[in-house]
Design a protein around this motif. Structure first.
Motif, PDB file in Angstrom:
ATOM      1  N   TYR A 194       0.840  -1.197   0.000  1.00  0.00           N
ATOM      2  CA  TYR A 194       0.000   0.000   0.000  1.00  0.00           C
ATOM      3  C   TYR A 194       0.877   1.249   0.000  1.00  0.00           C
ATOM      4  N   PRO A 195       0.330   2.405  -0.410  1.00  0.00           N
ATOM      5  CA  PRO A 195       1.119   3.648  -0.371  1.00  0.00           C
ATOM      6  C   PRO A 195       1.617   3.923   1.054  1.00  0.00           C
ATOM      7  N   LYS A 196       2.858   4.359   1.168  1.00  0.00           N
ATOM      8  CA  LYS A 196       3.478   4.596   2.481  1.00  0.00           C
ATOM      9  C   LYS A 196       2.698   5.628   3.301  1.00  0.00           C
ATOM     10  N   ASP A 197       2.137   6.637   2.621  1.00  0.00           N
ATOM     11  CA  ASP A 197       1.401   7.693   3.333  1.00  0.00           C
ATOM     12  C   ASP A 197       0.196   7.125   4.089  1.00  0.00           C
ATOM     13  N   LEU A 198      -0.353   6.040   3.581  1.00  0.00           N
ATOM     14  CA  LEU A 198      -1.493   5.390   4.223  1.00  0.00           C
ATOM     15  C   LEU A 198      -1.114   4.859   5.607  1.00  0.00           C
ATOM     16  N   LEU A 199       0.122   4.376   5.721  1.00  0.00           N
ATOM     17  CA  LEU A 199       0.584   3.780   6.979  1.00  0.00           C
ATOM     18  C   LEU A 199       0.659   4.795   8.115  1.00  0.00           C
ATOM     19  N   LEU A 200       0.722   6.085   7.777  1.00  0.00           N
ATOM     20  CA  LEU A 200       0.765   7.128   8.803  1.00  0.00           C
ATOM     21  C   LEU A 200      -0.480   7.100   9.678  1.00  0.00           C
ATOM     22  N   PHE A 201      -1.540   6.514   9.169  1.00  0.00           N
ATOM     23  CA  PHE A 201      -2.802   6.508   9.900  1.00  0.00           C
ATOM     24  C   PHE A 201      -3.081   5.172  10.580  1.00  0.00           C
ATOM     25  N   LEU A 202      -2.078   4.306  10.588  1.00  0.00           N
ATOM     26  CA  LEU A 202      -2.147   3.054  11.342  1.00  0.00           C
ATOM     27  C   LEU A 202      -1.178   3.168  12.504  1.00  0.00           C
ATOM     28  N   SER A 203      -1.336   2.316  13.484  1.00  0.00           N
ATOM     29  CA  SER A 203      -0.365   2.321  14.582  1.00  0.00           C
ATOM     30  C   SER A 203       0.552   1.113  14.407  1.00  0.00           C
ATOM     31  N   PRO A 204       1.712   1.132  15.065  1.00  0.00           N
ATOM     32  CA  PRO A 204       2.611  -0.024  14.963  1.00  0.00           C
ATOM     33  C   PRO A 204       1.927  -1.323  15.389  1.00  0.00           C
ATOM     34  N   SER A 205       1.005  -1.230  16.347  1.00  0.00           N
ATOM     35  CA  SER A 205       0.317  -2.445  16.798  1.00  0.00           C
ATOM     36  C   SER A 205      -0.613  -2.982  15.704  1.00  0.00           C
ATOM     37  N   ASP A 206      -1.198  -2.085  14.895  1.00  0.00           N
ATOM     38  CA  ASP A 206      -2.021  -2.527  13.763  1.00  0.00           C
ATOM     39  C   ASP A 206      -1.144  -3.288  12.769  1.00  0.00           C
ATOM     40  N   TYR A 207       0.067  -2.793  12.593  1.00  0.00           N
ATOM     41  CA  TYR A 207       0.992  -3.337  11.610  1.00  0.00           C
ATOM     42  C   TYR A 207       1.652  -4.628  12.097  1.00  0.00           C
TER      43      TYR A 207
END
Length: 167
Positions: free
Chosen positions: A21-34
């Motif tokens: 997925y686009p990296k900018d999208l990951l800004l709205f997830l938390s490390p625990s989601d990931y």
């Protein structure tokens, strides 16, 4: 829009192919989601490549990301090594002057990608550059290649640094 998109993507749980997925999208997830799809190091390596300016500078969300990244990488104190600086990527733009001073030249490459600096950061960058104790050496020994590598930092250089750079 990105925040809304994250809700849609994660509606049925966290997708296993988050890295695609686009990296900018990951800004709205938390490390625990990931965490289900990879390590926190991998998450922050991806975040470091994202456009952090999607989040307002000095916002609580951006500060939280930096704090979580430092905890994930187990960075004690304010000294960041080159490997961790590489993982942090653009997150180094939010590190204070004390980190820049303690880390010597380890952050310069990443800092040259930042759009702007706070006065404390500018002072620290000038201090590190002036010391000459970086992989780039003292300004009197710089070449066109060195200037190209540090091009994003040139606006921060003061007269005392600029006059030492060979023509």
């Amino acid at each position: 829009q990105l925040s809304c998109l994250v809700k849609m993507v994660t509606l049925h749980g966290i997708p296993k192919d988050l890295d695609s997925y686009p990296k900018d999208l990951l800004l709205f997830l938390s490390p625990s989601d990931y965490a289900a799809t990879g390590s926190c190091r991998q998450y922050f390596a991806n975040i470091g490549k994202a456009n952090l300016d999607v989040l307002q500078r000095e916002s609580s969300q951006r500060e939280q990301l930096l704090m979580e990244a430092l905890a994930c990488l187990k960075i004690p104190g304010t000294q960041v090594n080159e490997e961790d600086a590489e993982i942090l990527g653009r997150l180094v733009c939010d590190l204070g002057g004390e980190y820049i001073r303690s880390s010597g030249g380890n952050l310069l490459k990443q800092l040259s990608q930042c759009d702007s600096f706070l006065p404390d950061q500018e002072e620290a960058i000038r201090s590190v550059i002036s010391s000459g104790n970086t992989t780039f050496g003292p300004p009197v020994a710089w070449s066109a290649f060195t200037l190209n590598e540090l091009s994003g930092l040139i606006p921060v250089f003061d007269h005392s640094i600029l006059q030492k750079i060979p023509k």
